[in-house]
Write a protein that holds these residues in place. Sequence first.
Motif, PDB file in Angstrom:
ATOM      1  N   GLN A 125       0.859  -1.195   0.000  1.00  0.00           N
ATOM      2  CA  GLN A 125       0.000   0.000   0.000  1.00  0.00           C
ATOM      3  C   GLN A 125       0.890   1.239   0.000  1.00  0.00           C
ATOM      4  O   GLN A 125       1.500   1.584   1.013  1.00  0.00           O
ATOM      5  N   ALA A 126       0.950   1.908  -1.151  1.00  0.00           N
ATOM      6  CA  ALA A 126       1.836   3.069  -1.281  1.00  0.00           C
ATOM      7  C   ALA A 126       1.129   4.362  -0.915  1.00  0.00           C
ATOM      8  O   ALA A 126       1.774   5.331  -0.508  1.00  0.00           O
ATOM      9  N   LEU A 127      -0.197   4.418  -1.089  1.00  0.00           N
ATOM     10  CA  LEU A 127      -0.973   5.591  -0.690  1.00  0.00           C
ATOM     11  C   LEU A 127      -2.199   5.111   0.080  1.00  0.00           C
ATOM     12  O   LEU A 127      -2.854   4.142  -0.318  1.00  0.00           O
TER      13      LEU A 127
ATOM     14  N   GLY B 191       8.511  14.007   2.229  1.00  0.00           N
ATOM     15  CA  GLY B 191       8.403  12.700   2.861  1.00  0.00           C
ATOM     16  C   GLY B 191       9.689  11.949   2.651  1.00  0.00           C
ATOM     17  O   GLY B 191      10.392  12.180   1.670  1.00  0.00           O
ATOM     18  N   PRO B 192      10.020  11.063   3.572  1.00  0.00           N
ATOM     19  CA  PRO B 192      11.236  10.267   3.415  1.00  0.00           C
ATOM     20  C   PRO B 192      11.130   9.346   2.202  1.00  0.00           C
ATOM     21  O   PRO B 192      10.045   9.193   1.645  1.00  0.00           O
ATOM     22  N   ASN B 193      12.228   8.750   1.816  1.00  0.00           N
ATOM     23  CA  ASN B 193      12.202   7.797   0.696  1.00  0.00           C
ATOM     24  C   ASN B 193      11.197   6.692   0.978  1.00  0.00           C
ATOM     25  O   ASN B 193      11.107   6.199   2.098  1.00  0.00           O
ATOM     26  N   GLY B 194      10.423   6.352  -0.064  1.00  0.00           N
ATOM     27  CA  GLY B 194       9.453   5.278   0.093  1.00  0.00           C
ATOM     28  C   GLY B 194       8.122   5.725   0.677  1.00  0.00           C
ATOM     29  O   GLY B 194       7.235   4.913   0.910  1.00  0.00           O
ATOM     30  N   ALA B 195       7.972   7.040   0.903  1.00  0.00           N
ATOM     31  CA  ALA B 195       6.756   7.561   1.539  1.00  0.00           C
ATOM     32  C   ALA B 195       5.531   7.469   0.638  1.00  0.00           C
ATOM     33  O   ALA B 195       4.405   7.388   1.114  1.00  0.00           O
ATOM     34  N   GLY B 196       5.745   7.525  -0.689  1.00  0.00           N
ATOM     35  CA  GLY B 196       4.618   7.476  -1.623  1.00  0.00           C
ATOM     36  C   GLY B 196       4.535   8.682  -2.549  1.00  0.00           C
ATOM     37  O   GLY B 196       3.578   8.828  -3.313  1.00  0.00           O
ATOM     38  N   LYS B 197       5.554   9.541  -2.520  1.00  0.00           N
ATOM     39  CA  LYS B 197       5.528  10.775  -3.313  1.00  0.00           C
ATOM     40  C   LYS B 197       5.445  10.487  -4.818  1.00  0.00           C
ATOM     41  O   LYS B 197       4.600  11.057  -5.519  1.00  0.00           O
ATOM     42  N   SER B 198       6.317   9.624  -5.295  1.00  0.00           N
ATOM     43  CA  SER B 198       6.326   9.331  -6.734  1.00  0.00           C
ATOM     44  C   SER B 198       5.036   8.645  -7.162  1.00  0.00           C
ATOM     45  O   SER B 198       4.513   8.915  -8.244  1.00  0.00           O
ATOM     46  N   THR B 199       4.533   7.778  -6.318  1.00  0.00           N
ATOM     47  CA  THR B 199       3.270   7.095  -6.633  1.00  0.00           C
ATOM     48  C   THR B 199       2.170   8.128  -6.829  1.00  0.00           C
ATOM     49  O   THR B 199       1.389   8.053  -7.785  1.00  0.00           O
ATOM     50  N   LEU B 200       2.146   9.114  -5.949  1.00  0.00           N
ATOM     51  CA  LEU B 200       1.114  10.147  -6.041  1.00  0.00           C
ATOM     52  C   LEU B 200       1.258  10.947  -7.343  1.00  0.00           C
ATOM     53  O   LEU B 200       0.287  11.155  -8.084  1.00  0.00           O
TER      54      LEU B 200
HETATM   55  P1  ADP Z   1       8.790   7.999  -2.709  1.00  0.00           P
HETATM   56  O1  ADP Z   1       8.630   8.615  -4.060  1.00  0.00           O
HETATM   57  O2  ADP Z   1       8.228   8.839  -1.606  1.00  0.00           O
HETATM   58  O3  ADP Z   1      10.194   7.582  -2.420  1.00  0.00           O
HETATM   59  P2  ADP Z   1       7.343   5.754  -3.867  1.00  0.00           P
HETATM   60  O4  ADP Z   1       6.013   6.278  -4.286  1.00  0.00           O
HETATM   61  O5  ADP Z   1       8.372   5.575  -4.905  1.00  0.00           O
HETATM   62  O6  ADP Z   1       7.914   6.659  -2.663  1.00  0.00           O
HETATM   63  O7  ADP Z   1       7.140   4.353  -3.134  1.00  0.00           O
HETATM   64  C1  ADP Z   1       6.155   4.125  -2.124  1.00  0.00           C
HETATM   65  C2  ADP Z   1       6.162   2.647  -1.755  1.00  0.00           C
HETATM   66  O8  ADP Z   1       5.615   1.878  -2.835  1.00  0.00           O
HETATM   67  C3  ADP Z   1       7.536   2.087  -1.503  1.00  0.00           C
HETATM   68  O9  ADP Z   1       7.428   1.149  -0.465  1.00  0.00           O
HETATM   69  C4  ADP Z   1       7.908   1.425  -2.791  1.00  0.00           C
HETATM   70  O10 ADP Z   1       8.791   0.351  -2.576  1.00  0.00           O
HETATM   71  C5  ADP Z   1       6.546   0.929  -3.280  1.00  0.00           C
HETATM   72  N1  ADP Z   1       6.482   0.887  -4.758  1.00  0.00           N
HETATM   73  C6  ADP Z   1       6.761   1.893  -5.623  1.00  0.00           C
HETATM   74  N2  ADP Z   1       6.562   1.510  -6.898  1.00  0.00           N
HETATM   75  C7  ADP Z   1       6.154   0.220  -6.843  1.00  0.00           C
HETATM   76  C8  ADP Z   1       5.777  -0.754  -7.844  1.00  0.00           C
HETATM   77  N3  ADP Z   1       5.780  -0.464  -9.139  1.00  0.00           N
HETATM   78  N4  ADP Z   1       5.395  -1.982  -7.402  1.00  0.00           N
HETATM   79  C9  ADP Z   1       5.380  -2.292  -6.078  1.00  0.00           C
HETATM   80  N5  ADP Z   1       5.713  -1.419  -5.106  1.00  0.00           N
HETATM   81  C10 ADP Z   1       6.092  -0.182  -5.468  1.00  0.00           C
END
Ligand code: ADP
Length: 306
Positions: free
Chosen positions: A20-22, A39-48
């Motif tokens: 669950q990323a978001l 947010g720290p690395n892995g927070a969900g920023k790129s997903t958003l």
């Molecule tokens: P941020 O940009 O804040 O570093 P991300 O949005 O990249 O965070 O990642 C949020 C979480 O979702 C992390 O735990 C990451 O490992 C996971 N994640 C990101 N992309 C994928 C993907 N394509 N499939 C599975 N998990 C993912």
Amino acid sequence: MTENAISIQNLSKIYAGGKQALDDVSFNVERGSIFGLLGPNGAGKSTLINTLAGLVKKTSGTASIWGFDIDDNPRNAKANIGIVPQEIMFDPFFTPRESLELQAGLYGVPKSQRRSMELLKAVRLDDKADAYARTLSGGMKRRLLVAKAMVHSPPVIILDEPTAGVDIELRQQLWEYVVDLNKQGVTVVLTTHYLEEAEELCDRIAIINHGKLITNKPTKELINMAREKIVQLTLENDITETPIHDAFEKVEIIAGSTLEITYNKDKMNAGEVLSVIQSMGLNIVDVTTKEADLEDVFLSLTSNAA
Ligand code: ADP
């Protein structure tokens, strides 16, 4: 029509595999602002951001860009946003000018309205207009990405933090350009894990951690929160007079014998708060601290900034 540049409601994303990323994220970005997503690395920023860009399919929730819902009106939503991705991806055999022309073509910008040279000038690449992309330095490539995101003159631009290979001087140059764009009326969203950078640039900052939005406040308020700590004290007897001290920002009597003290952690530590209270002849029977999550995030944000 809404006054928001971006509106996000109850957005969740669970990746295939179950991560669950978001988790139920909601916030708005006001038109004309510079909005920081921290947010720290892995927070969900790129997903958003990738959800807004149409690259990641959300699990639930809604999002709109410039009033256009990303599901109901994806073309208009896309036309109103420019995204500067984290990763550099270019065809090495295109020149910056060709790259921008191609991108403009993808967005259906008519030839007469294209402004490739103007954009290259703005990111100081006009003298490299006809050089192959593979001959550009990392910094030049990054600037070209910003220009690419602007070819269709979107009113909103999102910069996903360039994490790797970006030196301080380049960051500075990029941010100067971003501030310029904002002065021209472009709404800017930037992701960063540098608290100081967000403090300098952003009107408002939202923080996410483990996919959850944990705060969303005007920058000044947030920075004050970073300096503040709260302790709750239970005293032996009921309080009759509110204790006063220079380093106490706020003192509240919660119940007869329970006090909540907000103090400036640059001026005092928790132990000193307790001594001050004891020196006033008040006996403490219990102590709890609050806002641990935010505190943890700030710690990791500031330690990452090295
Ligand atoms: P941020 O940009 O804040 O570093 P991300 O949005 O990249 O965070 O990642 C949020 C979480 O979702 C992390 O735990 C990451 O490992 C996971 N994640 C990101 N992309 C994928 C993907 N394509 N499939 C599975 N998990 C993912």
